[in-house]
Design a protein around this motif. Structure first.
Motif, PDB file in Angstrom:
ATOM      1  N   CYS A  56       6.839   2.822  13.098  1.00 55.05           N
ATOM      2  CA  CYS A  56       5.798   2.542  12.121  1.00 55.05           C
ATOM      3  C   CYS A  56       5.689   0.932  12.298  1.00 55.05           C
ATOM      4  N   THR A 405       2.146   4.022  18.493  1.00 54.07           N
ATOM      5  CA  THR A 405       2.913   4.029  17.072  1.00 54.07           C
ATOM      6  C   THR A 405       2.454   5.348  16.434  1.00 54.07           C
ATOM      7  N   ARG A 406       3.260   5.681  15.307  1.00 58.88           N
ATOM      8  CA  ARG A 406       2.998   6.680  14.599  1.00 58.88           C
ATOM      9  C   ARG A 406       1.704   6.928  14.070  1.00 58.88           C
ATOM     10  N   LYS A 407       0.884   5.805  13.725  1.00 57.27           N
ATOM     11  CA  LYS A 407      -0.410   6.053  13.348  1.00 57.27           C
ATOM     12  C   LYS A 407      -1.190   6.423  14.687  1.00 57.27           C
TER      13      LYS A 407
END
Length: 425
Positions: A56, A405-407
């Motif tokens: 994150c 990243t998670r996104k």
């Protein structure tokens, strides 16, 4: 630094111990941060977060340290319970508690609690945080227990406490939480009537170094250095001290039970010379203890273990990020230091080899234990590459997946998203 894929086994073990302290998201950040302290070359919040797979924004990890509503006191209580239970399981009770202090050096002038402190090892005043620490030793085990951040009077105001007062807090806490120590070792800074009365009130033995200007009441009032010169040379016996690294030191020592000025009870005083200085009886060391029945060797060997706290400071600064935090608020700084204690505790008292009856790392230095954790992270990374490689053939794309990243991962194919869910552990 390779992306950290999942948690190493020693951290997963720790998460099972402390899971009641945290919510589920907090527990994930706890695992990430402790793992990062063990293996990341840059142990700041940003450095650890940048090393995480499916990370994150770093603000989430920073929030966990600075503002997230979990209880530091409950975390400490649970850690001490674990230590107490593990010491019993390994037969390591009846140890020695070492009281000492150190400086976490920094350059940032806007960190709460930082100030100018005299560093005896450097012979000058340095900027940083000063910590009073407690440390437990028994046989092969050398384990940090807790710390208090020392604030100068102008910083602490009406809440100001001296270093001996902070040390007493640490000792009292260890007693109340069932840490099984019988003796306390400390240096000359803490040697006072009030401090030893406090220890004896708890039923604890003590051993300390003594300054050469302490006054002995013997045929008048004399500094201990002057009094020691009258001891017959024939009364000195040879004492060999063996250290954990296999090295040996030879001393010649003699003891007497005497009255020290200001002390109601008589004190056992040991006068010791290194082998090189004994012939001319130069540069003696002075030790004091309340145990008049101990052999010279035991007194000196007990005090010699104080050096192990210096080894911890070195390990914590080099391998666990004790001086690498960039946090400004004192609450976040204390939490960072708590995480270092937890990382060291897990590396020292983690999963046990039942057949040997020892912690798996008992022959390791903390640096070696951290390298073993990194090797486990490397295996997880290789496994992730092999799994992703079954569906993604381009090496560059595989690297982008593992660095995402998670996104970013949410935007990728469903197969990759499914894989990352299986790798979170």
């Amino acid at each position: 630094m390779l992306p950290i894929v999942g948690h190493p086994s020693v951290v997963s073990f720790g998460m099972s111990i402390f899971e009641e302290v945290f919510s589920k998201p907090q527990l994930r950040h706890f695992g990430e941060y402790v793992t990062g302290l063990m293996v990341c070359p840059n142990r700041t919040v940003q450095g650890i977060n940048d090393s995480l797979f499916a990370r994150c924004d770093q603000s989430a990890l920073n929030h966990f340290l600075t503002d997230s509503p979990w209880s530091e006191e409950e975390l400490d209580r649970r850690r001490h319970e674990f230590v107490r239970d593990r010491l019993g399981e390994l037969g390591l009770g009846g140890g020695t508690l070492i009281i000492d202090d150190t400086i976490s050096h920094h350059v940032g002038k806007h960190m709460e609690g930082a100030g100018w402190h005299y560093d005896a090892s450097k012979g000058k005043t340095v900027w940083g945080h000063q910590l009073v620490t407690s440390h437990y030793v028994k046989r092969w085990l050398s384990l940090p227990l807790d710390f208090r951040l020392y604030l100068k009077e102008e910083q602490a105001g009406e809440n100001f406490k001296t270093k001996p007062e902070l040390a007493q807090e640490l000792i009292q806490q260890a007693v109340e939480r069932g840490i099984p120590f019988s003796c306390v070792v400390f240096d000359t800074w803490y040697f006072s009537v009030d401090f030893v009365d406090f220890l004896e009130g708890l039923g604890k033995d003590w051993v300390t170094r003594c300054k050469s200007n302490r006054i002995v009441i013997s045929e008048g009032r004399r500094p201990i250095s002057e009094w020691a010169r009258d001891l017959p040379k024939k009364d000195f016996e040879r004492v060999v001290l063996e250290h954990k690294d296999g090295t040996k030191e030879v001393y010649y020592a003699c003891s007497r039970t005497v009255r020290l000025e200001g002390f109601a009870k008589r004190t056992r005083v040991v006068v010791s010379y290194s082998e090189e200085k004994f012939e001319k009886m130069e540069d003696p060391y002075f030790y004091c203890t309340n145990r008049s029945d101990w052999e010279l060797r035991k007194i000196m060997r007990t005090y010699a273990r104080r050096s192990e706290v210096d080894a911890f400071y070195k390990d914590a600064k080099q391998n666990l990020g004790m001086e690498e935090y960039e946090l400004r608020k004192i609450g976040g700084i204390k939490r960072h230091l708590q995480m270092i204690l937890i990382a060291h505790t897990l590396l020292s008292l983690g999963p046990v080899d039942r057949a040997a009856g020892k912690a798996m790392v008992y022959l390791d230095t903390i640096g070696a234990a951290c390298r073993r954790v990194f090797a486990e992270i490397l295996r997880s990374f290789i496994q992730a590459v092999l799994e992703i490689g079954k569906q993604v053939k381009d090496p560059g794309k595989i690297l982008r997946v593992l660095s995402s990243t998670r996104k970013q991962l949410r935007r990728m194919r469903r197969s990759v998203k499914t894989l990352t869910g299986g790798l979170k552990s």
